[in-house]
Design a protein around this motif. Structure first.
Motif, PDB file in Angstrom:
ATOM      1  N   TYR A  26       0.915  -1.161   0.088  1.00 24.64           N
ATOM      2  CA  TYR A  26       0.075   0.038   0.209  1.00 24.64           C
ATOM      3  C   TYR A  26       1.022   1.267   0.116  1.00 24.64           C
ATOM      4  CZ  TYR A  26       0.902   0.855   4.861  1.00 24.64           C
ATOM      5  OH  TYR A  26       1.653   0.882   6.400  1.00 24.64           O
ATOM      6  N   ALA A  27       0.320   2.226  -0.474  1.00 25.17           N
ATOM      7  CA  ALA A  27       0.881   3.685  -0.239  1.00 25.17           C
ATOM      8  C   ALA A  27      -0.299   4.576   0.293  1.00 25.17           C
ATOM      9  CB  ALA A  27       1.269   4.128  -1.742  1.00 25.17           C
ATOM     10  N   GLU A  28      -0.049   5.536   0.570  1.00 23.38           N
ATOM     11  CA  GLU A  28      -1.049   6.695   0.991  1.00 23.38           C
ATOM     12  C   GLU A  28      -0.921   8.072   0.914  1.00 23.38           C
ATOM     13  OE1 GLU A  28      -1.467   5.299   5.225  1.00 23.38           O
ATOM     14  OE2 GLU A  28       0.730   5.289   5.411  1.00 23.38           O
ATOM     15  N   VAL A  29      -1.938   8.875   1.320  1.00 21.78           N
ATOM     16  CA  VAL A  29      -1.479  10.310   1.424  1.00 21.78           C
ATOM     17  C   VAL A  29      -1.809  10.679   2.838  1.00 21.78           C
ATOM     18  CG1 VAL A  29      -4.140  10.808   0.490  1.00 21.78           C
ATOM     19  CG2 VAL A  29      -2.352  12.607   0.385  1.00 21.78           C
ATOM     20  N   ILE A  30      -0.833  11.466   3.051  1.00 21.40           N
ATOM     21  CA  ILE A  30      -0.945  12.134   4.489  1.00 21.40           C
ATOM     22  C   ILE A  30      -1.118  13.528   4.550  1.00 21.40           C
ATOM     23  CG2 ILE A  30       0.531  10.187   5.621  1.00 21.40           C
ATOM     24  CD1 ILE A  30       2.748  12.430   6.010  1.00 21.40           C
ATOM     25  N   GLY A  31      -1.993  13.978   5.403  1.00 19.43           N
ATOM     26  CA  GLY A  31      -2.092  15.559   5.675  1.00 19.43           C
ATOM     27  C   GLY A  31      -3.113  15.816   6.880  1.00 19.43           C
ATOM     28  N   SER A  47      -6.159  12.077  -4.429  1.00 15.26           N
ATOM     29  CA  SER A  47      -5.191  11.239  -4.417  1.00 15.26           C
ATOM     30  C   SER A  47      -5.859   9.503  -4.417  1.00 15.26           C
ATOM     31  CB  SER A  47      -3.993  11.416  -3.781  1.00 15.26           C
ATOM     32  OG  SER A  47      -3.279  12.605  -3.840  1.00 15.26           O
ATOM     33  N   PRO A  48      -6.374   9.305  -3.404  1.00 15.32           N
ATOM     34  CA  PRO A  48      -6.928   7.816  -3.376  1.00 15.32           C
ATOM     35  C   PRO A  48      -7.737   7.528  -4.627  1.00 15.32           C
ATOM     36  CG  PRO A  48      -7.054   9.060  -1.291  1.00 15.32           C
ATOM     37  CD  PRO A  48      -6.819  10.074  -2.199  1.00 15.32           C
ATOM     38  N   LEU A  49      -8.677   8.351  -4.962  1.00 15.72           N
ATOM     39  CA  LEU A  49      -9.366   8.192  -6.233  1.00 15.72           C
ATOM     40  C   LEU A  49      -8.697   7.733  -7.446  1.00 15.72           C
ATOM     41  CD1 LEU A  49     -12.233  10.838  -6.456  1.00 15.72           C
ATOM     42  CD2 LEU A  49     -12.620   8.589  -6.333  1.00 15.72           C
ATOM     43  N   ILE A  50      -7.721   8.712  -7.773  1.00 14.27           N
ATOM     44  CA  ILE A  50      -6.624   8.657  -8.776  1.00 14.27           C
ATOM     45  C   ILE A  50      -6.072   7.266  -8.632  1.00 14.27           C
ATOM     46  CG2 ILE A  50      -4.727   9.581 -10.165  1.00 14.27           C
ATOM     47  CD1 ILE A  50      -5.704  12.399  -8.874  1.00 14.27           C
ATOM     48  N   HIS A  51      -5.131   6.971  -7.538  1.00 18.46           N
ATOM     49  CA  HIS A  51      -4.244   5.997  -7.615  1.00 18.46           C
ATOM     50  C   HIS A  51      -5.040   4.523  -7.541  1.00 18.46           C
ATOM     51  CE1 HIS A  51      -0.358   8.045  -6.897  1.00 18.46           C
ATOM     52  NE2 HIS A  51      -0.968   8.804  -6.309  1.00 18.46           N
ATOM     53  N   ASN A  52      -6.277   4.681  -7.003  1.00 16.84           N
ATOM     54  CA  ASN A  52      -7.092   3.145  -6.678  1.00 16.84           C
ATOM     55  C   ASN A  52      -7.432   2.881  -8.335  1.00 16.84           C
ATOM     56  OD1 ASN A  52      -6.569   2.086  -4.127  1.00 16.84           O
ATOM     57  ND2 ASN A  52      -7.968   3.984  -3.410  1.00 16.84           N
ATOM     58  N   PHE A  53      -7.932   3.874  -8.883  1.00 12.44           N
ATOM     59  CA  PHE A  53      -8.408   4.037 -10.474  1.00 12.44           C
ATOM     60  C   PHE A  53      -7.092   3.204 -11.144  1.00 12.44           C
ATOM     61  CE2 PHE A  53      -8.227   5.582 -14.487  1.00 12.44           C
ATOM     62  CZ  PHE A  53      -9.451   5.455 -15.062  1.00 12.44           C
ATOM     63  N   ALA A  81      -2.631  -4.067  -4.870  1.00 15.24           N
ATOM     64  CA  ALA A  81      -2.207  -2.906  -3.757  1.00 15.24           C
ATOM     65  C   ALA A  81      -3.298  -2.017  -3.735  1.00 15.24           C
ATOM     66  CB  ALA A  81      -0.782  -2.445  -4.350  1.00 15.24           C
ATOM     67  N   GLU A  82      -3.384  -1.296  -2.689  1.00 15.95           N
ATOM     68  CA  GLU A  82      -4.231  -0.195  -2.364  1.00 15.95           C
ATOM     69  C   GLU A  82      -3.732   1.091  -1.980  1.00 15.95           C
ATOM     70  OE1 GLU A  82      -6.724  -0.535   1.126  1.00 15.95           O
ATOM     71  OE2 GLU A  82      -5.545  -1.926   1.992  1.00 15.95           O
ATOM     72  N   TYR A  83      -4.412   2.297  -2.111  1.00 14.04           N
ATOM     73  CA  TYR A  83      -3.868   3.513  -1.614  1.00 14.04           C
ATOM     74  C   TYR A  83      -4.934   4.174  -0.737  1.00 14.04           C
ATOM     75  CZ  TYR A  83      -2.139   8.236  -2.489  1.00 14.04           C
ATOM     76  OH  TYR A  83      -1.175   9.495  -2.319  1.00 14.04           O
ATOM     77  N   ARG A  84      -4.455   4.657   0.342  1.00  6.30           N
ATOM     78  CA  ARG A  84      -5.278   4.839   1.323  1.00  6.30           C
ATOM     79  C   ARG A  84      -5.045   6.616   1.672  1.00  6.30           C
ATOM     80  NH1 ARG A  84      -2.691   0.263   5.561  1.00  6.30           N
ATOM     81  NH2 ARG A  84      -3.407  -1.352   4.541  1.00  6.30           N
ATOM     82  N   GLY A 129       5.144   3.921   0.635  1.00  7.05           N
ATOM     83  CA  GLY A 129       5.453   5.285   0.467  1.00  7.05           C
ATOM     84  C   GLY A 129       4.170   6.239   0.505  1.00  7.05           C
ATOM     85  N   CYS A 130       4.305   7.583   0.445  1.00  7.77           N
ATOM     86  CA  CYS A 130       3.051   8.334   0.662  1.00  7.77           C
ATOM     87  C   CYS A 130       3.491   9.688   0.078  1.00  7.77           C
ATOM     88  CB  CYS A 130       2.933   8.900   2.391  1.00  7.77           C
ATOM     89  SG  CYS A 130       4.437   9.538   2.955  1.00  7.77           S
ATOM     90  N   ASN A 131       2.099  10.236  -0.277  1.00  6.66           N
ATOM     91  CA  ASN A 131       2.051  11.656  -0.792  1.00  6.66           C
ATOM     92  C   ASN A 131       2.027  12.592   0.534  1.00  6.66           C
ATOM     93  OD1 ASN A 131       0.562  10.299  -3.742  1.00  6.66           O
ATOM     94  ND2 ASN A 131       2.002  11.910  -3.922  1.00  6.66           N
ATOM     95  N   VAL A 132       2.293  13.704   0.300  1.00  6.42           N
ATOM     96  CA  VAL A 132       2.298  14.564   1.350  1.00  6.42           C
ATOM     97  C   VAL A 132       1.631  15.730   1.001  1.00  6.42           C
ATOM     98  CG1 VAL A 132       3.768  15.885   3.015  1.00  6.42           C
ATOM     99  CG2 VAL A 132       4.443  13.797   2.158  1.00  6.42           C
TER     100      VAL A 132
END
Ligand code: NAP
Length: 281
Positions: free
Chosen positions: A5-10, A18-24, A33-36, A60-63
């Protein structure tokens, strides 16, 4: 091993696309894999990275706001461009180390023409820094920054991208000098929130000044909510090439996806129309 998994934190994080885009893309490519989205407050950043470093499934993560600067102290490596811009939007694992990158720079670079020069950038915050980094890479010779506080903008930006001593490629203008800032420009980039839902609109004098740009100039609005802004509408009405904020949003995400999952999600753009439809529904 558990699922990658990867994710976006904020903080906040619920608004992130970002979750919509990456999971698409994960779905389209059949990647298991998943993006949270992960809500992380400033005081939780140290614990967050300590925990994730030990998690083999984490890619990793987007920030996003407000951590783009603060996370730099928790990574092992920052490239020259991240150091120059002073902010990251993407942390990923490479050879066991945490590396920081700034894919907004690549997002701007891909959105604008390769020979961009004589560019007016509206705004002087984080997004403007990404634009300046891309313009520096493109070796733009004449960049005019239009800011509500040009002295503050100059103090914050002028030392970021060193060129030969005495070579001044950045000039600073107050908003009421929009005509001078846009006159003869081959492109205008809105890197301010003006025109964004819930924010101040773009003042008429800025919209009027677009008429002074070159006939074949582009107008690029980083704002993507709404997608069709008065700034883009005015540019299109005058025959300028409009570039909307989703171009950058999707491109920066594609670079991050490649760092997380090792493959470009859509090199031929075949999912692009469907993705844009989903993001604007
Ligand atoms: P930021 O760091 O807060 O900077 C905003 C800049 O705009 C600052 O220079 C600020 O001036 C100026 N500004 C704000 N309100 C203004 C107003 N009413 N009139 C004139 N100037 C104003 O924000 P950011 O991260 O750079 O983001 C800017 C915009 O870009 C946002 O709309 C964001 O959503 C968008 N963005 C889009 C993408 C994408 O992928 N499409 C990526 C990044 C950002 P002061 O310095 O005086 O406060």
């Amino acid at each position: 091993m558990s699922r990658a998994y990867a994710e976006v934190i904020g903080d906040p994080i619920a608004h992130s696309k970002s979750p919509l885009i990456h999971n698409f893309w994960l779905g389209k490519l059949g990647i298991d894999a998943e993006y949270r989205a992960c809500h992380v407050k400033a005081e939780e950043l140290a614990d967050y990275f300590a925990q994730r470093r030990g998690d083999a499934a984490w890619r990793g993560c987007n920030v996003t706001i407000p951590h783009k600067l603060a996370v730099l102290e928790f990574v092992d490596d920052t490239g020259a461009m991240v150091s120059a811009v002073g902010a990251t939007n993407c942390v990923f694992v490479h050879d066991g180390l945490l590396r920081a990158d700034n894919t907004d720079i690549y997002g701007v670079g891909d959105a604008i023409p390769a020979d961009a020069d004589s560019i007016c950038v509206i705004g002087a915050g984080g997004a403007a820094r990404a634009a300046l980094a891309a313009l520096d890479q493109a070796e733009a010779k004449d960049v005019r920054i239009l800011a509500r506080d040009p002295a503050k903008a100059e103090a914050n930006l002028s030392s970021l991208f060193d060129r030969a001593p005495g070579y001044e490629w950045l000039r600073y203008f107050p908003l009421d000098e929009a005509s001078q800032a846009m006159s003869g420009a081959s492109g205008v980039i809105n890197a301010s929130p003006m025109g964004m839902t819930g924010q101040a609109g773009m003042p008429p004098e800025l919209l009027d000044a677009i008429a002074l740009t070159q006939a074949e100039a582009f107008v690029f609005d980083m704002v993507y909510s709404p997608l069709h802004t008065p700034f883009l509408a005015e540019g299109a009405k005058l025959g300028r090439k409009p570039i909307d904020g989703l171009v950058m949003l999707v491109t920066q995400a594609a670079y991050a996806f490649r760092m997380f999952f090792g493959v470009h999600p859509d090199p031929d753009g075949k999912f692009d129309a469907e993705l844009r439809e989903m993001l604007t529904a």
